[in-house]
Write a protein that holds these residues in place. Structure first.
Motif, PDB file in Angstrom:
ATOM      1  N   MET A 188     -13.309 -21.463 -17.865  1.00  0.00           N
ATOM      2  CA  MET A 188     -14.248 -21.835 -16.813  1.00  0.00           C
ATOM      3  C   MET A 188     -13.531 -22.233 -15.528  1.00  0.00           C
ATOM      4  O   MET A 188     -13.905 -21.797 -14.433  1.00  0.00           O
ATOM      5  CB  MET A 188     -15.120 -22.998 -17.314  1.00  0.00           C
ATOM      6  N   THR A 189     -12.506 -23.073 -15.659  1.00  0.00           N
ATOM      7  CA  THR A 189     -11.808 -23.528 -14.463  1.00  0.00           C
ATOM      8  C   THR A 189     -10.998 -22.411 -13.818  1.00  0.00           C
ATOM      9  O   THR A 189     -10.899 -22.329 -12.590  1.00  0.00           O
ATOM     10  CB  THR A 189     -10.887 -24.712 -14.792  1.00  0.00           C
ATOM     11  N   ILE A 190     -10.434 -21.520 -14.633  1.00  0.00           N
ATOM     12  CA  ILE A 190      -9.669 -20.399 -14.092  1.00  0.00           C
ATOM     13  C   ILE A 190     -10.572 -19.459 -13.303  1.00  0.00           C
ATOM     14  O   ILE A 190     -10.245 -19.032 -12.189  1.00  0.00           O
ATOM     15  CB  ILE A 190      -8.944 -19.645 -15.215  1.00  0.00           C
ATOM     16  N   THR A 191     -11.725 -19.125 -13.861  1.00  0.00           N
ATOM     17  CA  THR A 191     -12.632 -18.214 -13.157  1.00  0.00           C
ATOM     18  C   THR A 191     -13.144 -18.850 -11.868  1.00  0.00           C
ATOM     19  O   THR A 191     -13.298 -18.166 -10.855  1.00  0.00           O
ATOM     20  CB  THR A 191     -13.816 -17.815 -14.044  1.00  0.00           C
ATOM     21  N   ALA A 192     -13.401 -20.142 -11.904  1.00  0.00           N
ATOM     22  CA  ALA A 192     -13.864 -20.821 -10.692  1.00  0.00           C
ATOM     23  C   ALA A 192     -12.796 -20.776  -9.607  1.00  0.00           C
ATOM     24  O   ALA A 192     -13.081 -20.497  -8.435  1.00  0.00           O
ATOM     25  CB  ALA A 192     -14.235 -22.263 -11.012  1.00  0.00           C
ATOM     26  N   THR A 193     -11.554 -21.044  -9.989  1.00  0.00           N
ATOM     27  CA  THR A 193     -10.447 -21.023  -9.026  1.00  0.00           C
ATOM     28  C   THR A 193     -10.229 -19.628  -8.471  1.00  0.00           C
ATOM     29  O   THR A 193     -10.068 -19.437  -7.258  1.00  0.00           O
ATOM     30  CB  THR A 193      -9.155 -21.529  -9.687  1.00  0.00           C
ATOM     31  N   PHE A 194     -10.210 -18.620  -9.347  1.00  0.00           N
ATOM     32  CA  PHE A 194      -9.974 -17.248  -8.911  1.00  0.00           C
ATOM     33  C   PHE A 194     -11.098 -16.726  -8.024  1.00  0.00           C
ATOM     34  O   PHE A 194     -10.854 -16.000  -7.051  1.00  0.00           O
ATOM     35  CB  PHE A 194      -9.805 -16.334 -10.129  1.00  0.00           C
ATOM     36  N   ALA A 195     -12.337 -17.048  -8.378  1.00  0.00           N
ATOM     37  CA  ALA A 195     -13.461 -16.548  -7.581  1.00  0.00           C
ATOM     38  C   ALA A 195     -13.348 -17.019  -6.138  1.00  0.00           C
ATOM     39  O   ALA A 195     -13.546 -16.253  -5.193  1.00  0.00           O
ATOM     40  CB  ALA A 195     -14.780 -17.008  -8.194  1.00  0.00           C
ATOM     41  N   GLY A 196     -13.009 -18.301  -5.969  1.00  0.00           N
ATOM     42  CA  GLY A 196     -12.835 -18.819  -4.613  1.00  0.00           C
ATOM     43  C   GLY A 196     -11.624 -18.228  -3.920  1.00  0.00           C
ATOM     44  O   GLY A 196     -11.675 -17.904  -2.730  1.00  0.00           O
ATOM     45  N   ALA A 197     -10.530 -18.048  -4.661  1.00  0.00           N
ATOM     46  CA  ALA A 197      -9.302 -17.522  -4.067  1.00  0.00           C
ATOM     47  C   ALA A 197      -9.451 -16.062  -3.644  1.00  0.00           C
ATOM     48  O   ALA A 197      -8.943 -15.645  -2.597  1.00  0.00           O
ATOM     49  CB  ALA A 197      -8.149 -17.662  -5.050  1.00  0.00           C
ATOM     50  N   ILE A 198     -10.148 -15.266  -4.446  1.00  0.00           N
ATOM     51  CA  ILE A 198     -10.350 -13.852  -4.105  1.00  0.00           C
ATOM     52  C   ILE A 198     -11.190 -13.724  -2.841  1.00  0.00           C
ATOM     53  O   ILE A 198     -10.905 -12.911  -1.955  1.00  0.00           O
ATOM     54  CB  ILE A 198     -10.996 -13.106  -5.292  1.00  0.00           C
ATOM     55  N   SER A 199     -12.245 -14.527  -2.747  1.00  0.00           N
ATOM     56  CA  SER A 199     -13.074 -14.492  -1.539  1.00  0.00           C
ATOM     57  C   SER A 199     -12.259 -14.902  -0.313  1.00  0.00           C
ATOM     58  O   SER A 199     -12.351 -14.276   0.750  1.00  0.00           O
ATOM     59  CB  SER A 199     -14.268 -15.435  -1.709  1.00  0.00           C
ATOM     60  N   ALA A 200     -11.440 -15.945  -0.480  1.00  0.00           N
ATOM     61  CA  ALA A 200     -10.617 -16.416   0.639  1.00  0.00           C
ATOM     62  C   ALA A 200      -9.596 -15.364   1.055  1.00  0.00           C
ATOM     63  O   ALA A 200      -9.355 -15.147   2.247  1.00  0.00           O
ATOM     64  CB  ALA A 200      -9.911 -17.714   0.249  1.00  0.00           C
ATOM     65  N   LEU A 201      -8.999 -14.676   0.059  1.00  0.00           N
ATOM     66  CA  LEU A 201      -8.003 -13.648   0.360  1.00  0.00           C
ATOM     67  C   LEU A 201      -8.622 -12.499   1.149  1.00  0.00           C
ATOM     68  O   LEU A 201      -8.038 -12.019   2.130  1.00  0.00           O
ATOM     69  CB  LEU A 201      -7.394 -13.119  -0.939  1.00  0.00           C
ATOM     70  N   ALA A 202      -9.807 -12.060   0.722  1.00  0.00           N
ATOM     71  CA  ALA A 202     -10.468 -10.953   1.409  1.00  0.00           C
ATOM     72  C   ALA A 202     -10.811 -11.314   2.854  1.00  0.00           C
ATOM     73  O   ALA A 202     -10.570 -10.542   3.787  1.00  0.00           O
ATOM     74  CB  ALA A 202     -11.728 -10.552   0.647  1.00  0.00           C
ATOM     75  N   GLN A 203     -11.346 -12.502   3.060  1.00  0.00           N
ATOM     76  CA  GLN A 203     -11.716 -12.921   4.399  1.00  0.00           C
ATOM     77  C   GLN A 203     -10.476 -13.171   5.271  1.00  0.00           C
ATOM     78  O   GLN A 203     -10.477 -12.867   6.460  1.00  0.00           O
ATOM     79  CB  GLN A 203     -12.576 -14.177   4.321  1.00  0.00           C
ATOM     80  N   PHE A 204      -9.431 -13.708   4.654  1.00  0.00           N
ATOM     81  CA  PHE A 204      -8.189 -13.961   5.378  1.00  0.00           C
ATOM     82  C   PHE A 204      -7.590 -12.646   5.884  1.00  0.00           C
ATOM     83  O   PHE A 204      -7.168 -12.542   7.038  1.00  0.00           O
ATOM     84  CB  PHE A 204      -7.199 -14.668   4.447  1.00  0.00           C
ATOM     85  N   GLY A 205      -7.579 -11.624   5.019  1.00  0.00           N
ATOM     86  CA  GLY A 205      -7.015 -10.334   5.397  1.00  0.00           C
ATOM     87  C   GLY A 205      -7.774  -9.683   6.538  1.00  0.00           C
ATOM     88  O   GLY A 205      -7.179  -9.121   7.460  1.00  0.00           O
ATOM     89  N   LEU A 206      -9.103  -9.770   6.505  1.00  0.00           N
ATOM     90  CA  LEU A 206      -9.901  -9.170   7.571  1.00  0.00           C
ATOM     91  C   LEU A 206      -9.697  -9.920   8.878  1.00  0.00           C
ATOM     92  O   LEU A 206      -9.580  -9.321   9.955  1.00  0.00           O
ATOM     93  CB  LEU A 206     -11.381  -9.188   7.181  1.00  0.00           C
ATOM     94  N   PHE A 207      -9.630 -11.238   8.794  1.00  0.00           N
ATOM     95  CA  PHE A 207      -9.495 -12.060   9.997  1.00  0.00           C
ATOM     96  C   PHE A 207      -8.192 -11.766  10.731  1.00  0.00           C
ATOM     97  O   PHE A 207      -8.131 -11.754  11.959  1.00  0.00           O
ATOM     98  CB  PHE A 207      -9.555 -13.546   9.612  1.00  0.00           C
ATOM     99  N   PHE A 208      -7.129 -11.477   9.949  1.00  0.00           N
ATOM    100  CA  PHE A 208      -5.832 -11.212  10.560  1.00  0.00           C
ATOM    101  C   PHE A 208      -5.546  -9.715  10.718  1.00  0.00           C
ATOM    102  O   PHE A 208      -4.389  -9.280  10.713  1.00  0.00           O
ATOM    103  CB  PHE A 208      -4.719 -11.874   9.740  1.00  0.00           C
ATOM    104  N   GLY A 209      -6.620  -8.950  10.809  1.00  0.00           N
ATOM    105  CA  GLY A 209      -6.449  -7.553  11.152  1.00  0.00           C
ATOM    106  C   GLY A 209      -6.022  -6.678   9.997  1.00  0.00           C
ATOM    107  O   GLY A 209      -5.343  -5.667  10.198  1.00  0.00           O
ATOM    108  N   GLY A 210      -6.423  -7.057   8.763  1.00  0.00           N
ATOM    109  CA  GLY A 210      -6.056  -6.263   7.599  1.00  0.00           C
ATOM    110  C   GLY A 210      -6.664  -4.872   7.661  1.00  0.00           C
ATOM    111  O   GLY A 210      -7.636  -4.610   8.358  1.00  0.00           O
ATOM    112  N   GLY A 211      -6.085  -3.956   6.928  1.00  0.00           N
ATOM    113  CA  GLY A 211      -6.615  -2.602   6.864  1.00  0.00           C
ATOM    114  C   GLY A 211      -5.949  -1.642   7.810  1.00  0.00           C
ATOM    115  O   GLY A 211      -6.203  -0.445   7.767  1.00  0.00           O
ATOM    116  N   ASN A 212      -5.069  -2.115   8.673  1.00  0.00           N
ATOM    117  CA  ASN A 212      -4.406  -1.231   9.626  1.00  0.00           C
ATOM    118  C   ASN A 212      -3.118  -0.627   9.077  1.00  0.00           C
ATOM    119  O   ASN A 212      -2.498   0.211   9.708  1.00  0.00           O
ATOM    120  CB  ASN A 212      -4.098  -2.013  10.908  1.00  0.00           C
TER     121      ASN A 212
END
Length: 327
Positions: free
Chosen positions: A144-168
């Motif tokens: 339970m705690t692992i999935t909770a931590t990962f779910a938040g971290a994955i969302s943060a990683l995706a948003q972080f990458g887009l914010f800093f110009g990811g995908g180029n």
């Protein structure tokens, strides 16, 4: 062994998802950076995610002297479950609810809300505690705690990458479109894994918890009350951290009443029906629904714990909303 394999399988799946997100954000280099981030997240989740969850839910540790009756209940039910007595925490919210956390039975905690202690009777509180102890015994709490931590971290990683110009990055076949897709699809994918794990473990914890308490009808009654009251009373901390919602015995967020792909919990009616069937099989009859009755009592005539009021361990504060029936 099964729960250990399941946890490692979940770690592998979420690590792979991390790498996919990294690839679509930064190509090959992004994938390797995401892999390193995933390894660090794995280590953090194992050793510290329980503390993080308790802190994010504003759960306050309480001493035996503050809530002796509650500690006595947890002690006796832990003995019945065959596990060490976990640490006891209280969550400051009017919404009745509870969750357990910890990487193993030797490092576990049970957190109950002030609303649970105020609005449920003794039998029902004990049944809820037994449900959470069942999670601890089966080591669901680590998952339970692992999935909770990962779910938040994955969302943060995706948003972080887009914010800093990811995908180029040239290695990314979809360019900026891939990064944009990850912002929306990665959190959904993590949530699907999270919800699938959550629903199956709740049915098992209901069954095992009813066996620990010896009172499946009390758990059925508790679930019905919590589900009704949770829809009327807002759990502010859970709303701020929705990735933690699956840890509670009943979904603390609004909506999500069915066993669909995105529900954090099984339908409460289905859970109650299972418990009623279990009571019928065990020939359990709810002859006396008074709060005084329960398997932790020394005598059927023993009064329910009470008398002194429970107060949050915050110096100099007198908040009537923090009071409850436990002394």
């Amino acid at each position: 062994m099964y729960n250990t394999l399941r946890t490692f399988g979940l770690l592998a799946a979420l690590t792979a998802l991390f790498m996919v997100v990294g690839y679509f954000i930064g190509g090959s280099s992004g994938m390797m950076m995401a892999f390193g981030f995933a390894l660090l997240t794995n280590l953090f989740s194992y050793w510290n995610s329980d503390k993080m969850v308790l802190r994010m839910q504003n759960a306050v540790p309480v001493e035996r002297s503050q809530v002796p009756q509650l500690y006595e209940m947890v002690d006796i039910l832990s003995q019945k479950a065959g596990i060490p007595t976990p640490a006891v925490y209280v969550i400051q919210t009017d919404q009745p609810n509870a969750f357990a956390t910890g990487r193993n039975p030797q490092n576990a905690a049970v957190a109950v809300s002030t609303g649970l202690l105020q609005q449920l009777d003794t039998r029902e509180v004990a049944a809820v505690v037994a449900h959470e102890l069942a999670h601890i015994r089966s080591r669901d709490t680590l998952t339970m705690t692992i999935t909770a931590t990962f779910a938040g971290a994955i969302s943060a990683l995706a948003q972080f990458g887009l914010f800093f110009g990811g995908g180029n990055n040239r290695d990314n076949p979809l360019g900026g479109i891939g990064a944009l897709l990850m912002v929306f699809l990665a959190p959904v994918a993590a949530m699907i894994v999270q919800m699938a794990v959550s629903r199956t473990r709740e049915y098992e914890a209901d069954k095992d918890g009813a066996a620990i308490s010896g009172d499946p009808l009390a758990l059925a009654s508790a679930l019905a009350k919590i589900a009704t009251l949770a829809g009327r009373q807002v759990n502010v901390q859970a709303e701020r951290n929705p990735a933690m919602a699956h840890m509670y015995i009943i979904n603390p967020l609004s909506g999500q009443r069915m066993d669909n792909l995105f529900s954090t919990h099984p339908d409460t009616g289905n859970r109650i029906a299972q418990l009623q069937q279990l009571a019928a099989q065990l020939q359990v009859v709810d002859k006396d629904p008074r709060p005084a009755r329960g398997p932790w009592s020394a005598s059927p005539r023993r009064p329910a714990p009470g008398g002194a009021t429970w107060r949050a361990p915050s110096a100099g504060r007198d908040n009537p909303g923090d009071r409850g029936p436990w002394g």
